[in-house]
Design an enzyme around this catalytic site. Structure first.
Site, PDB file in Angstrom:
ATOM      1  N   ASP A   1      87.074  73.388  51.772  1.00 20.54           N
ATOM      2  CA  ASP A   1      87.196  73.072  50.343  1.00 20.54           C
ATOM      3  C   ASP A   1      88.604  73.324  49.808  1.00 20.54           C
ATOM      4  OD1 ASP A   1      86.975  75.863  50.537  1.00 20.54           O
ATOM      5  OD2 ASP A   1      84.946  75.898  49.725  1.00 20.54           O
TER       6      ASP A   1
ATOM      7  N   ASN B   1      76.314  83.676  45.204  1.00 22.27           N
ATOM      8  CA  ASN B   1      75.230  82.806  44.736  1.00 22.27           C
ATOM      9  C   ASN B   1      74.635  81.975  45.879  1.00 22.27           C
ATOM     10  OD1 ASN B   1      77.231  81.007  45.277  1.00 22.27           O
ATOM     11  ND2 ASN B   1      77.397  80.167  43.212  1.00 22.27           N
TER      12      ASN B   1
END
Ligand code: PGA
Length: 267
Positions: A84, A155
């Protein structure tokens, strides 16, 4: 120092390798990467690695760079694709993942610059979809990833594939694309950006499809702050709301390398 142990998580039928400390988990990750490079190069003349950024892999890259200096590992026949990159961002921005990779790995090893791929945070907005699709095509044309190194966000994100309401099958087939960052991800990025307001709220991320297609997946999770999410990923429901739980759908090729503090809620 006590040796590593294998912990079987009965809820997901997954084996986790648990190390006494983060340094031992990192060493094992680096050893496995070096071995996969050697095996892939021997088998087909090249190795294609999916790489990760963040705090956890920094020491893995230190270890790999030390092996290259010692002459026991070479990136001569390696191609890399990073998970990313923030969007938009200039590659020379010290907070970009391109600069992270230059700093921690690319500038320290014998990897050809044109084979070190990081998604480009400077492509015009209108060209991001084409750039992302091209990234997936390059990986496919390279024969897919021999290895994907992964971390896990608090998360449960993998790359910047953030928690989602999509059905598991739809989430599993997501391509590389532009995404918005989740509030927990933005909070954790304060480490790199200094304040919440300064965090770049969007990113380009390799999709779950490409990650799950890697022939080996190394998931490295260390520290007590990762214990709750490691437990949710392996003991909770299989759901796109916990992206790392999808690793259970390809469990036979996933290696979980976790230190005791991160494994604390698995037992
Ligand atoms: P970290 O990030 O290594 O900085 O904890 C992990 C991740 O978000 O994938």
């Amino acid at each position: 120092m006590p040796a590593e142990r294998t912990l079987h998580v009965s809820e997901s039928n997954v084996d986790v390798i648990v190390f006494p400390d983060a340094a031992a988990a990192v060493r094992s990750a680096a050893e496995r990467i070096a071995r996969i490079v050697a095996e892939s190069v021997a088998a087909r003349g090249k190795a294609v690695l999916g790489l990760a950024t963040g705090a956890t892999p920094e020491k893995v890259y230190d270890d790999l760079a030390a092996r290259v200096r010692a002459g026991t590992l070479s990136f001569r026949d390696v191609t890399t694709y990073n998970l990313d990159e923030y969007y938009p961002i200039q590659p020379v921005d010290p907070r970009s993942y391109r600069s992270y990779m230059q700093r921690f790995l690319f500038d320290r090893v014998d990897l050809a610059p044109n084979r070190a791929h990081v998604l480009d945070g400077t492509v015009p907005e209108a060209a991001t979809a084409a750039h992302a699709a091209e990234f997936d095509r390059w990986i496919d044309a390279d024969g897919g990833l021999d290895l994907q190194l992964l971390g896990i966000g608090r998360n449960g994100h993998i790359g910047f594939n953030e928690p989602s309401e999509l059905a598991v099958e739809a989430f599993a087939s997501q391509p590389t694309r532009v995404v918005g960052l989740h509030p927990i991800t933005k909070t954790d990025a304060i480490r790199e950006f200094g304040s919440l307001e300064a965090v770049i709220p969007r990113a380009l991320t390799m999709g779950v499809r490409q990650i799950l297609a890697a022939r080996t997946i190394l998931m490295l999770a260390t520290g007590p702050h990762k214990a709750p999410i490691v437990a949710r990923a392996l003991k909770g429901p299989l759901t796109a709301n916990v992206p790392a739980s999808l690793l259970r759908t390809v469990a036979d090729k996933v290696v979980w390398l976790v230190d005791e503090p991160a494994a604390a809620e698995l037992g």
